[in-house]
Design a protein around this motif. Structure first.
Motif, PDB file in Angstrom:
ATOM      1  N   TRP A 139      24.690 -81.248  22.703  1.00 28.31           N
ATOM      2  CA  TRP A 139      25.116 -82.185  23.548  1.00 28.31           C
ATOM      3  C   TRP A 139      23.835 -83.399  23.726  1.00 28.31           C
ATOM      4  CZ3 TRP A 139      26.043 -82.803  29.487  1.00 28.31           C
ATOM      5  CH2 TRP A 139      26.538 -84.072  29.988  1.00 28.31           C
ATOM      6  N   LEU A 140      23.834 -84.531  23.535  1.00 26.69           N
ATOM      7  CA  LEU A 140      22.798 -85.374  23.894  1.00 26.69           C
ATOM      8  C   LEU A 140      23.468 -86.443  24.894  1.00 26.69           C
ATOM      9  CD1 LEU A 140      21.667 -86.347  20.333  1.00 26.69           C
ATOM     10  CD2 LEU A 140      20.888 -84.717  21.924  1.00 26.69           C
ATOM     11  N   PRO A 141      23.173 -86.069  26.247  1.00 17.55           N
ATOM     12  CA  PRO A 141      23.836 -86.984  27.362  1.00 17.55           C
ATOM     13  C   PRO A 141      23.054 -88.410  27.424  1.00 17.55           C
ATOM     14  CG  PRO A 141      22.287 -85.220  28.189  1.00 17.55           C
ATOM     15  CD  PRO A 141      22.319 -85.093  26.718  1.00 17.55           C
ATOM     16  N   ASN A 142      21.743 -88.655  26.973  1.00 14.84           N
ATOM     17  CA  ASN A 142      21.335 -89.866  26.825  1.00 14.84           C
ATOM     18  C   ASN A 142      21.662 -90.567  25.585  1.00 14.84           C
ATOM     19  OD1 ASN A 142      19.809 -89.898  29.164  1.00 14.84           O
ATOM     20  ND2 ASN A 142      18.721 -88.067  28.158  1.00 14.84           N
ATOM     21  N   GLY A 143      22.646 -90.183  24.594  1.00 16.29           N
ATOM     22  CA  GLY A 143      23.047 -90.910  23.433  1.00 16.29           C
ATOM     23  C   GLY A 143      22.167 -90.660  22.327  1.00 16.29           C
ATOM     24  N   SER A 144      22.342 -91.431  21.281  1.00 17.64           N
ATOM     25  CA  SER A 144      21.840 -91.136  20.017  1.00 17.64           C
ATOM     26  C   SER A 144      20.304 -91.145  19.836  1.00 17.64           C
ATOM     27  CB  SER A 144      22.115 -91.993  18.920  1.00 17.64           C
ATOM     28  OG  SER A 144      21.716 -91.873  17.604  1.00 17.64           O
ATOM     29  N   GLU A 145      19.605 -90.286  19.002  1.00 13.67           N
ATOM     30  CA  GLU A 145      18.319 -90.066  19.081  1.00 13.67           C
ATOM     31  C   GLU A 145      17.610 -90.808  17.726  1.00 13.67           C
ATOM     32  OE1 GLU A 145      17.388 -86.020  19.711  1.00 13.67           O
ATOM     33  OE2 GLU A 145      17.486 -86.151  21.850  1.00 13.67           O
ATOM     34  N   PHE A 146      18.825 -91.014  16.712  1.00  8.39           N
ATOM     35  CA  PHE A 146      18.376 -91.871  15.468  1.00  8.39           C
ATOM     36  C   PHE A 146      18.159 -93.238  15.733  1.00  8.39           C
ATOM     37  CE2 PHE A 146      20.828 -88.727  12.735  1.00  8.39           C
ATOM     38  CZ  PHE A 146      19.849 -87.705  13.019  1.00  8.39           C
ATOM     39  N   SER A 147      16.856 -93.730  15.456  1.00  2.00           N
ATOM     40  CA  SER A 147      16.531 -95.039  15.532  1.00  2.00           C
ATOM     41  C   SER A 147      17.160 -95.977  14.367  1.00  2.00           C
ATOM     42  CB  SER A 147      15.161 -95.136  15.914  1.00  2.00           C
ATOM     43  OG  SER A 147      14.514 -94.879  14.711  1.00  2.00           O
ATOM     44  N   LYS A 149      15.632 -99.063  19.252  1.00  4.65           N
ATOM     45  CA  LYS A 149      17.241 -99.162  19.347  1.00  4.65           C
ATOM     46  C   LYS A 149      17.884 -97.877  18.408  1.00  4.65           C
ATOM     47  CE  LYS A 149      19.638-103.171  19.968  1.00  4.65           C
ATOM     48  NZ  LYS A 149      20.027-104.405  19.353  1.00  4.65           N
ATOM     49  N   THR A 150      18.763 -97.359  19.095  1.00  5.24           N
ATOM     50  CA  THR A 150      19.452 -96.345  18.437  1.00  5.24           C
ATOM     51  C   THR A 150      20.797 -96.790  18.139  1.00  5.24           C
ATOM     52  OG1 THR A 150      20.042 -95.359  20.353  1.00  5.24           O
ATOM     53  CG2 THR A 150      17.908 -94.401  19.516  1.00  5.24           C
ATOM     54  N   TYR A 151      21.543 -95.598  17.590  1.00  6.03           N
ATOM     55  CA  TYR A 151      23.038 -95.943  17.186  1.00  6.03           C
ATOM     56  C   TYR A 151      23.812 -96.094  18.479  1.00  6.03           C
ATOM     57  CZ  TYR A 151      21.880 -95.553  12.308  1.00  6.03           C
ATOM     58  OH  TYR A 151      21.327 -95.919  11.011  1.00  6.03           O
ATOM     59  N   THR A 152      23.354 -95.886  19.616  1.00  2.00           N
ATOM     60  CA  THR A 152      24.305 -96.023  20.714  1.00  2.00           C
ATOM     61  C   THR A 152      23.427 -96.692  21.765  1.00  2.00           C
ATOM     62  OG1 THR A 152      23.358 -93.908  21.747  1.00  2.00           O
ATOM     63  CG2 THR A 152      25.487 -93.917  20.431  1.00  2.00           C
ATOM     64  N   THR A 153      24.167 -97.429  22.638  1.00  2.00           N
ATOM     65  CA  THR A 153      23.316 -98.090  23.709  1.00  2.00           C
ATOM     66  C   THR A 153      23.862 -97.706  25.162  1.00  2.00           C
ATOM     67  OG1 THR A 153      25.224 -99.956  23.611  1.00  2.00           O
ATOM     68  CG2 THR A 153      23.081-100.340  22.466  1.00  2.00           C
ATOM     69  N   PHE A 154      23.364 -96.642  25.524  1.00  2.00           N
ATOM     70  CA  PHE A 154      23.541 -95.886  26.787  1.00  2.00           C
ATOM     71  C   PHE A 154      22.909 -96.617  27.852  1.00  2.00           C
ATOM     72  CE2 PHE A 154      25.498 -91.532  25.788  1.00  2.00           C
ATOM     73  CZ  PHE A 154      26.292 -91.999  24.664  1.00  2.00           C
ATOM     74  N   HIS A 155      23.305 -96.849  29.031  1.00  2.00           N
ATOM     75  CA  HIS A 155      22.626 -97.356  30.197  1.00  2.00           C
ATOM     76  C   HIS A 155      22.168 -96.282  30.955  1.00  2.00           C
ATOM     77  CE1 HIS A 155      23.684-101.332  28.710  1.00  2.00           C
ATOM     78  NE2 HIS A 155      24.855-101.023  28.873  1.00  2.00           N
ATOM     79  N   THR A 156      23.104 -95.243  31.215  1.00  2.00           N
ATOM     80  CA  THR A 156      22.609 -94.139  32.118  1.00  2.00           C
ATOM     81  C   THR A 156      22.834 -92.792  31.192  1.00  2.00           C
ATOM     82  OG1 THR A 156      24.728 -94.260  33.181  1.00  2.00           O
ATOM     83  CG2 THR A 156      22.917 -95.291  34.588  1.00  2.00           C
ATOM     84  N   SER A 157      22.305 -91.666  31.777  1.00  2.00           N
ATOM     85  CA  SER A 157      22.423 -90.624  31.329  1.00  2.00           C
ATOM     86  C   SER A 157      24.068 -89.980  31.436  1.00  2.00           C
ATOM     87  CB  SER A 157      21.444 -89.471  31.461  1.00  2.00           C
ATOM     88  OG  SER A 157      21.744 -88.303  31.106  1.00  2.00           O
ATOM     89  N   GLN A 158      24.813 -89.518  30.572  1.00  2.00           N
ATOM     90  CA  GLN A 158      25.941 -88.801  30.985  1.00  2.00           C
ATOM     91  C   GLN A 158      25.953 -87.638  31.921  1.00  2.00           C
ATOM     92  OE1 GLN A 158      27.402 -88.146  26.977  1.00  2.00           O
ATOM     93  NE2 GLN A 158      28.855 -90.110  27.176  1.00  2.00           N
ATOM     94  N   GLU A 159      24.601 -87.351  32.120  1.00  2.00           N
ATOM     95  CA  GLU A 159      24.486 -85.958  33.187  1.00  2.00           C
ATOM     96  C   GLU A 159      24.813 -86.564  34.811  1.00  2.00           C
ATOM     97  OE1 GLU A 159      20.880 -84.341  31.764  1.00  2.00           O
ATOM     98  OE2 GLU A 159      21.822 -82.419  31.389  1.00  2.00           O
TER      99      GLU A 159
END
Lengths: 370, 104
Positions: free
Chosen positions: A177-185, A198-208
């Motif tokens: 699980w990647l709580p901070n979103g995608s790691e692929f740029s 920039k990655t494939y997701t735009t997470f503002h906060t960690s899901q944790e």
């Protein structure tokens, strides 16, 4: 059954149905050739000629409705729902299967896959993995939405089988699980060389930090689902994005392995079956519905011991011998309901959620009409 | 959406994004209403998510009757949910009690 003239039928008190009509109303009769009286009489005025009101009264419903839990486990439950119309039982079943949301992998970004399992087959297998995340904590992601922390769960899978080593089996617990979103740029952002690509997701906060995911990390429900096998030198590197969806879009979003109900079987001995005949009757039943009771003085009598186990195979009434003695019926308003959850939510929560969805539907119609 | 005529006592209601789940339960509760003379539903085309519910009453406006039926259904659902959660709670308590007795 013996034919009786109408004039010879016993008097029935006002406001009650004659016993044979009551039997037809409440039971399906499972005859040797075919079931009869299978339909449910719904029309409110169906019995008005004999002074019986068939309309729906909430008070009456409240008095008659019962639920009895038979079995309740982590992933499955069985309960009896008594005093309800099949249309409602079926609505609950249909909602459980097709209209309760769960999270499932919808997009797979494959960086490298040299395994024997093709990309599309692997993606399909990933999609079918049940994910242990409460769907009520997430929003639906529409086509124009950016993948954010409130609508997407990202998993990473990176496994390699070293040369010279043994073959590897890739299992679902290797999905991280990647709580901070995608790691692929994103390729376009590489040129700008900003501090954070920039990655494939735009997470503002960690899901944790949201809800209590830190205590209960998101992971597949089962750690031992085989995804692929790797030979020496083969590698899989990918990211899987899970979103919220419903079973009617694709079965991977169905929260139940299956949910079903059956009507309660009722086995009635119309006449006493004794001694050798009793022994014979017990033997005819493949699921042991009947038992033998000693009535003293060396006499034996057949009794119905386990009617719930009856599969209505009708083996006991196939031959002429017991046709007059045994009646097989089903109780029309008694449902043995079974729910098998895939693991995201416990079965009792699934059922309450299903009922809530039907309530929402009703409310929507009411607001639309007023 | 309602398709009626000048006569308010007979209407066809068309619901999008609904199927047998709602239509069949509504037909059940409508049929149990003494004010309803006829009701039925159809799904005009299987690949279009739409149901048409026909309601004909003995005189009262059809949409009033449909609203009442929905209200009835709502109450039934709420009662079922309540009864279900009570039954589950009872079962859980019973199991917990059994487990305690075994340990002793």
């Amino acid at each position: 059954m013996e034919k009786v003239s109408v004039w010879d039928l016993p008097d029935v008190p006002e406001g009650q149905l004659p016993s044979h009509i009551q039997l037809q109303r409440t039971r399906v009769h499972c005859n040797p050739d075919a079931p009869t009286h299978t339909e449910n009489v719904q029309y409110s005025g169906a019995y008005s000629s004999v002074g019986v009101d068939n309309s729906l009264q909430l008070e009456q419903f409240r008095k008659n409705f019962r639920v009895e839990v038979i079995r309740l486990g982590k992933e499955d439950m069985e309960f009896d729902m008594i005093g309800v119309d099949p249309s409602l039982a079926n609505a609950f079943r249909r909602i459980l299967i097709a209209e309760l949301p769960t999270m499932a992998i919808e997009k797979v970004l494959i960086a490298n896959n040299t395994s024997v399992v093709q990309d599309e087959v692997l993606s399909h297998r990933l999609g079918l993995i049940p994910i242990n995340a409460d769907p009520r904590l997430f929003d639906y992601k529409s086509e124009n939405d950016d993948p954010k922390e409130n609508n997407t769960i990202v998993f990473k899978l990176h496994v390699r089988c070293e040369r010279g080593g043994p073959r590897l089996t890739v299992k679902s617990d290797q999905l991280k699980w990647l709580p901070n979103g995608s790691e692929f740029s994103l390729e376009t952002s590489a040129a700008k060389s900003t501090a954070k690509p920039k990655t494939y997701t735009t997470f503002h906060t960690s899901q944790e930090t949201l809800h209590d995911f830190s205590k209960k990390p998101i992971a597949p429900c089962h750690p031992d689902i085989i995804l692929s096998k790797l030979g020496p030198g083969q590698e899989i590197e990918l990211e899987a994005h899970a979103v919220k969806g419903m079973g009617k879009t694709h079965a991977k979003w169905s929260p139940v392995a299956t949910a079903w109900y059956r009507m309660l079987p009722e086995v009635v001995l119309l006449q006493q079956v004794e001694d050798e005949r009793a022994e014979k009757l017990v033997k005819t039943c493949p699921v042991n519905v009947f038992d033998i009771e000693d009535v003293g003085k060396g006499k034996k009598r057949a009794i119905v011991a386990r009617p719930r186990g009856c599969t209505l195979c009708r083996e006991c009434i196939r031959e002429d011998e017991f046709k007059q003695d045994v009646a097989l019926r089903r109780v029309k308003d008694h449902f043995i309901f079974t729910i098998e959850s895939t693991g995201a939510l416990p079965p009792e929560v699934l059922f309450t959620e299903a009922v809530k969805i039907l309530e929402d539907k009703c409310e929507r119609v009411i607001t639309e009409l007023s | 959406m309602e398709h009626g005529s000048a006569d308010e006592s007979a209407s066809t209601f068309s619901f999008t994004d609904e199927d047998h789940t709602l239509a069949n339960t509504l037909r059940f509760s409508l049929n149990q209403d003494p004010r309803v003379a006829f009701c039925g539903y159809s799904i005009p085309h299987p690949s279009e998510a739409r149901v048409n519910i026909r309601v004909q009453t003995t005189g009262v406006p059809a949409n009033e009757v449909l609203k009442d039926s929905c209200q009835d259904l709502l109450m039934i659902c709420q009662h079922s949910r309540h009864t279900f959660s009570l039954a589950v709670q009872d079962f859980k308590n019973e199991q917990a009690l059994k487990a305690m007795n075994v340990e002793e």
